[in-house]
Design a protein around this motif. Structure first.
Motif, PDB file in Angstrom:
ATOM      1  N   UNK A 166       0.826  -1.208   0.000  1.00 45.52           N
ATOM      2  CA  UNK A 166       0.000   0.000   0.000  1.00 45.52           C
ATOM      3  C   UNK A 166       0.860   1.257   0.000  1.00 45.52           C
ATOM      4  N   UNK A 167       1.966   1.238   0.755  1.00 43.58           N
ATOM      5  CA  UNK A 167       2.836   2.406   0.843  1.00 43.58           C
ATOM      6  C   UNK A 167       3.455   2.785  -0.505  1.00 43.58           C
ATOM      7  N   UNK A 168       3.519   1.836  -1.424  1.00 42.20           N
ATOM      8  CA  UNK A 168       4.021   2.163  -2.760  1.00 42.20           C
ATOM      9  C   UNK A 168       3.160   3.233  -3.433  1.00 42.20           C
ATOM     10  N   UNK A 169       1.893   3.321  -3.030  1.00 40.74           N
ATOM     11  CA  UNK A 169       0.974   4.305  -3.597  1.00 40.74           C
ATOM     12  C   UNK A 169       0.664   5.438  -2.621  1.00 40.74           C
ATOM     13  N   UNK A 170       1.060   5.276  -1.351  1.00 43.28           N
ATOM     14  CA  UNK A 170       0.673   6.248  -0.335  1.00 43.28           C
ATOM     15  C   UNK A 170       1.809   7.159   0.090  1.00 43.28           C
ATOM     16  N   UNK A 171       3.036   6.846  -0.349  1.00 38.83           N
ATOM     17  CA  UNK A 171       4.148   7.714   0.018  1.00 38.83           C
ATOM     18  C   UNK A 171       3.998   9.042  -0.713  1.00 38.83           C
ATOM     19  N   UNK A 172       4.484  10.109  -0.108  1.00 40.06           N
ATOM     20  CA  UNK A 172       4.316  11.446  -0.663  1.00 40.06           C
ATOM     21  C   UNK A 172       4.940  11.577  -2.060  1.00 40.06           C
ATOM     22  N   UNK A 173       4.185  12.135  -3.023  1.00 39.94           N
ATOM     23  CA  UNK A 173       2.779  12.556  -2.947  1.00 39.94           C
ATOM     24  C   UNK A 173       1.859  11.356  -3.157  1.00 39.94           C
ATOM     25  N   UNK A 174       0.921  11.180  -2.250  1.00 40.15           N
ATOM     26  CA  UNK A 174       0.069   9.986  -2.255  1.00 40.15           C
ATOM     27  C   UNK A 174      -0.855   9.962  -3.466  1.00 40.15           C
ATOM     28  N   UNK A 175      -1.039   8.757  -4.014  1.00 37.07           N
ATOM     29  CA  UNK A 175      -2.001   8.547  -5.098  1.00 37.07           C
ATOM     30  C   UNK A 175      -3.242   7.809  -4.603  1.00 37.07           C
TER      31      UNK A 175
END
Length: 339
Positions: free
Chosen positions: A181-190
């Protein structure tokens, strides 16, 4: 061990793919967190919950990695809390409904035979507070996921020390799912986590921690639990004190969380998350060492003192005043997402 590695790898990959696939449907369905510049689909938690439950069910069904007594019920209750959170993401339920639903779920998973009645009541209270505290951590890109991964590994290590292999494998799978999930939630989050994922994260981790500490004395158990959830507890305490001092409703959202105040000190969004992640790692490590008996129980007092010190210092940092319909999500600038 081979199954654990394979299950964690599958969980990471499946969550990353599913979160990406759910992004557009989430936008179209209006399941979003409000931002100043753009809406963020809050469906990442759905991917985390679905993949964690799927991989755990596969291990249980094939008997390759049975969950063990009570763990299946814990996961089922967590899924129920996640469903309640998803309803809140879609229809904006009142906070008291989330509190009541989480308390009911917690009441069904606490091992009263080992905790006793009063200890069980305290455990239910801790699970509810931890679940809501993790929901509060979803105020900055990558923060809830980062703290969740670190805590999952720590609680998993405690479970392994108690020979709770099924619970340890479940937590490793969950940590891998959060990493995907963090692959998409790290800044800037998608993609955002939403109440579905954040409540599930707090519930699963706090319930698992209660399981591993069941049967131990209350005082040391409280210390270990606080170490394992120090960052979430600090954020929760900071918000309670700040809103109480300002005479603002506790459940009204605002930009007064940990990462908001760190941003006011000049940290970048990723920098604030990295700093809080380092704090989570340090406190979780102390909790694991105390639980395993590798250091004295007094070490937890240092974590308690650290939490109090951080809260008192950050209380002095001014925060941006809230405005209706403005997001308090910490992103590129100090933004306001209701959190």
């Amino acid at each position: 061990m081979l199954y654990g590695i394979a299950a964690a790898s599958a969980a990471l990959l499946l969550t990353a793919v599913l979160a990406a696939l759910l992004r557009v449907p989430g936008l179209r369905a209006g399941i979003v967190d409000r931002r100043r510049q753009r809406p963020l689909p809050a469906v990442g938690g759905v991917a985390v919950v679905a993949v964690t439950c799927l991989v755990a069910w596969a291990g249980e069904r094939t008997r390759v990695a049975p969950l063990g007594d009570g763990v299946g019920e814990l996961l089922a209750a967590g899924a129920g809390v996640a469903l309640l959170g998803l309803v809140a993401d879609v229809w904006r339920l009142r906070a008291r409904v989330l509190v009541a639903g989480t308390a009911v779920a917690a009441a069904f998973v606490v091992p009263y035979d080992e905790t006793g009645i009063w200890g069980g009541i305290l455990a239910v209270g801790w699970i509810v507070v931890a679940s809501l505290a993790f929901k509060g951590l979803d105020h900055a890109d990558g923060l809830a996921g980062t703290v969740g991964v670190i805590t999952a590994f720590g609680v998993g290590a405690c479970a392994a020390a108690e020979l709770m292999d099924g619970l340890a494998v479940l937590l490793s799978v969950f940590a891998a799912a959060l990493t995907g999930f963090l692959m998409h939630n790290w800044h800037p989050a998608r993609v955002g986590m939403g109440a579905c994922g954040s409540l599930f994260t707090g519930f699963l981790l706090s319930s698992a921690a209660v399981f591993t500490r069941a049967g131990y004395d209350l005082g040391p158990t409280a210390g270990v639990l606080l170490c394992l959830g120090a960052v979430a507890a600090a954020d929760f305490l900071l918000v309670v004190l700040a809103r109480g001092a300002a005479r603002r409703p506790l459940l009204r959202r605002g930009p007064d969380h940990l990462a908001h105040r760190l941003r006011r000190l000049g940290l970048t969004p990723p920098g604030a998350v990295v700093l809080l992640g380092a704090g989570a790692f340090s406190s979780v490590l102390v909790g694991v060492l105390v639980h395993a008996g590798w250091t004295g129980e007094g070490a937890a007092l240092w974590v308690v003192g650290g939490v109090v010190l951080v809260v008192l210092v950050l209380l002095r940092i001014p925060v941006q005043s809230t405005r209706r319909d403005v997001s308090t999500q910490v992103s590129g600038q100090l933004r306001v997402r209701n959190g």
